[in-house]
Each structure stands twice: as structure tokens, then as C-alpha cells.
Design a protein around this motif. Structure first.
Motif, PDB file in Angstrom:
ATOM      1  N   SER A  29      19.107  -0.690 -17.070  1.00  0.00           N
ATOM      2  CA  SER A  29      19.449   0.738 -17.174  1.00  0.00           C
ATOM      3  C   SER A  29      19.354   1.311 -18.573  1.00  0.00           C
ATOM      4  O   SER A  29      19.468   2.518 -18.752  1.00  0.00           O
ATOM      5  N   GLY A  30      19.205   0.469 -19.585  1.00  0.00           N
ATOM      6  CA  GLY A  30      19.211   0.970 -20.947  1.00  0.00           C
ATOM      7  C   GLY A  30      20.605   1.441 -21.336  1.00  0.00           C
ATOM      8  O   GLY A  30      21.585   1.211 -20.622  1.00  0.00           O
ATOM      9  N   PHE A  31      20.678   2.128 -22.465  1.00  0.00           N
ATOM     10  CA  PHE A  31      21.974   2.595 -22.929  1.00  0.00           C
ATOM     11  C   PHE A  31      22.510   3.762 -22.100  1.00  0.00           C
ATOM     12  O   PHE A  31      23.628   4.198 -22.284  1.00  0.00           O
ATOM     13  N   GLY A  32      21.702   4.256 -21.160  1.00  0.00           N
ATOM     14  CA  GLY A  32      22.177   5.299 -20.246  1.00  0.00           C
ATOM     15  C   GLY A  32      23.325   4.824 -19.381  1.00  0.00           C
ATOM     16  O   GLY A  32      24.030   5.628 -18.783  1.00  0.00           O
ATOM     17  N   ALA A  33      23.544   3.511 -19.301  1.00  0.00           N
ATOM     18  CA  ALA A  33      24.681   2.978 -18.551  1.00  0.00           C
ATOM     19  C   ALA A  33      25.997   3.325 -19.242  1.00  0.00           C
ATOM     20  O   ALA A  33      27.046   3.295 -18.618  1.00  0.00           O
ATOM     21  N   TRP A  34      25.939   3.656 -20.522  1.00  0.00           N
ATOM     22  CA  TRP A  34      27.118   4.070 -21.287  1.00  0.00           C
ATOM     23  C   TRP A  34      26.789   5.422 -21.935  1.00  0.00           C
ATOM     24  O   TRP A  34      26.658   5.531 -23.157  1.00  0.00           O
ATOM     25  N   PRO A  35      26.636   6.474 -21.139  1.00  0.00           N
ATOM     26  CA  PRO A  35      26.077   7.729 -21.664  1.00  0.00           C
ATOM     27  C   PRO A  35      26.911   8.410 -22.746  1.00  0.00           C
ATOM     28  O   PRO A  35      26.358   8.889 -23.728  1.00  0.00           O
ATOM     29  N   GLY A  36      28.212   8.462 -22.578  1.00  0.00           N
ATOM     30  CA  GLY A  36      29.039   9.190 -23.551  1.00  0.00           C
ATOM     31  C   GLY A  36      28.955   8.588 -24.937  1.00  0.00           C
ATOM     32  O   GLY A  36      28.619   9.269 -25.914  1.00  0.00           O
ATOM     33  N   CYS A  37      29.266   7.309 -25.048  1.00  0.00           N
ATOM     34  CA  CYS A  37      29.268   6.665 -26.353  1.00  0.00           C
ATOM     35  C   CYS A  37      27.851   6.492 -26.902  1.00  0.00           C
ATOM     36  O   CYS A  37      27.633   6.625 -28.097  1.00  0.00           O
ATOM     37  N   SER A  38      26.895   6.222 -26.041  1.00  0.00           N
ATOM     38  CA  SER A  38      25.510   6.079 -26.501  1.00  0.00           C
ATOM     39  C   SER A  38      24.994   7.377 -27.100  1.00  0.00           C
ATOM     40  O   SER A  38      24.279   7.372 -28.102  1.00  0.00           O
ATOM     41  N   ARG A  39      25.358   8.510 -26.483  1.00  0.00           N
ATOM     42  CA  ARG A  39      24.964   9.804 -27.073  1.00  0.00           C
ATOM     43  C   ARG A  39      25.664  10.011 -28.406  1.00  0.00           C
ATOM     44  O   ARG A  39      25.083  10.522 -29.357  1.00  0.00           O
ATOM     45  N   LYS A  40      26.927   9.644 -28.444  1.00  0.00           N
ATOM     46  CA  LYS A  40      27.709   9.806 -29.666  1.00  0.00           C
ATOM     47  C   LYS A  40      27.055   9.053 -30.822  1.00  0.00           C
ATOM     48  O   LYS A  40      27.019   9.537 -31.951  1.00  0.00           O
ATOM     49  N   PHE A  41      26.513   7.866 -30.540  1.00  0.00           N
ATOM     50  CA  PHE A  41      25.879   7.052 -31.570  1.00  0.00           C
ATOM     51  C   PHE A  41      24.412   7.393 -31.785  1.00  0.00           C
ATOM     52  O   PHE A  41      23.756   6.832 -32.646  1.00  0.00           O
ATOM     53  N   GLY A  42      23.857   8.280 -30.940  1.00  0.00           N
ATOM     54  CA  GLY A  42      22.450   8.647 -31.063  1.00  0.00           C
ATOM     55  C   GLY A  42      21.510   7.626 -30.474  1.00  0.00           C
ATOM     56  O   GLY A  42      20.344   7.563 -30.833  1.00  0.00           O
ATOM     57  N   TRP A  43      21.991   6.806 -29.537  1.00  0.00           N
ATOM     58  CA  TRP A  43      21.157   5.776 -28.913  1.00  0.00           C
ATOM     59  C   TRP A  43      20.404   6.321 -27.723  1.00  0.00           C
ATOM     60  O   TRP A  43      19.524   5.663 -27.196  1.00  0.00           O
ATOM     61  N   LEU A  44      20.749   7.508 -27.283  1.00  0.00           N
ATOM     62  CA  LEU A  44      20.055   8.154 -26.153  1.00  0.00           C
ATOM     63  C   LEU A  44      19.305   9.355 -26.666  1.00  0.00           C
ATOM     64  O   LEU A  44      19.697  10.028 -27.552  1.00  0.00           O
TER      65      LEU A  44
END
Length: 173
Positions: free
Chosen positions: A158-173
Motif C-alpha cells: 500500500s505504500g505510505f498511504g496506509a498511514w495517510p495522516g502522518c505520512s502527509r505530515k512528513f511529506g512522504w505522500l
């Protein structure tokens, strides 16, 4: 005979007065003298009139801007919509950073409403579908290393989309 107040008749009278006032206002607006009405200039071929406002210049500027954008966009190299920050190089620090965001680094975080638990807030169905039952019946009962193993499996699918909130916060999405 009782000479008391008849509330039904009073209410009916009030409703009738309000209806008559509303009707009077409506009729008054429709039958205003022609001299009191604002006169509109006749539309011309060059003008775009809306309620008396001429939007010709704004429309021409918008069309010119659109043409410039389309020409530039189609001839220039495509630009990314966002710039993602790569996750930390070390897997351990990546998962620790994510766990800090998801559960304040509590790898034993108990289930919350919706079925999420553990340091990386696995949903119970995700935990089970990715082999978590090899370690424990729920993520919060598994060790940090075991949760990271399941997280690597989820990441591969699933990629980092499995953790959308924190991944967006870190700029991984």
C-alpha cells in the motif's frame, strides 16, 4: 357567558394580517412605476452584461491568461504537483518517527474505536491480512520488531498511504 380571550381567533387574525402585508409587499415590488425602475443600457456585441455590470474586460483578461497558461503548460516540462520528502534512510528511524506520530511511540497502544492499535495504529483487519497473527492476535500485543515486520509488508502493498495522516505530515505522500 365567558368573555375570555379566544386565542384561536387572535392567531388566525395575526396570520391573516401577515399574509396581507406580504401580499402588499409583493404587489408593490411588481408594480413600481417605470420611472422608479433603473434603466439598463441595451447590450452591445462587445459587452458581456450581468445585472448591469460590464465584464468584458475581465472576460478578455481571463481568456488571455488561460491561453498563456495552456501554451506554457503544453510546451514546458511537466512540474510535479508536490515535492515529497523521502522517509529517513534507516528503516528503524522511519518506523520510530511514524510511531511517534501515530501513537506517541507506544508500541503497546491498546485498541481504540474503529479497531486500531499498536505503535503504528494497525487496523485489526490489516494486521490479520498481512500476517500479524503469526505474532499476536492484535498489533498492540506484538513487539516493536514484529509490528515493524508487518509494517514492511503493508508498505510493500500500500505504500505510505496506509498511514495517510502522518505520512502527509512528513511529506512522504
Amino acid at each position: 357567558m365567558d368573555e375570555g380571550i379566544d386565542l384561536r381567533r387572535i392567531a388566525a387574525g395575526c396570520v391573516a394580517v401577515i399574509a396581507l402585508l406580504a401580499l402588499g409587499v409583493a404587489i408593490g415590488r411588481c408594480s413600481a412605476p417605470a420611472a422608479a425602475q433603473e434603466t439598463q443600457p441595451p447590450p452591445t456585441q462587445d459587452a458581456f452584461l450581468v445585472l448591469g455590470n460590464d465584464y468584458t474586460i475581465e472576460a478578455q483578461a481571463a481568456i488571455a491568461e488561460l491561453l498563456t497558461t495552456l501554451t506554457t503548460t503544453t510546451t514546458a516540462a511537466p512540474q510535479p504537483l508536490y515535492t515529497a520528502t523521502p522517509p529517513p534512510a534507516s528503516d528503524a528511524s522511519r518506523w520510530d518517527q511514524l510511531a511517534q506520530c501515530e501513537s506517541t511511540s507506544r508500541w503497546d497502544y491498546p485498541p481504540v474505536s474503529g479497531g486500531f492499535s499498536g505503535g503504528l495504529m494497525f487496523h485489526i483487519d490489516t494486521w490479520r491480512a498481512n500476517g500479524g497473527l503469526e505474532y499476536a492476535p492484535d498489533a498492540y500485543l506484538a513487539s516493536r520488531e514484529q509490528q515493524i515486520d508487518i509494517a514492511e509488508r503493508v508498505l510493500a502493498v500500500s505504500g505510505f498511504g496506509a498511514w495517510p495522516g502522518c505520512s502527509r505530515k512528513f511529506g512522504w505522500l
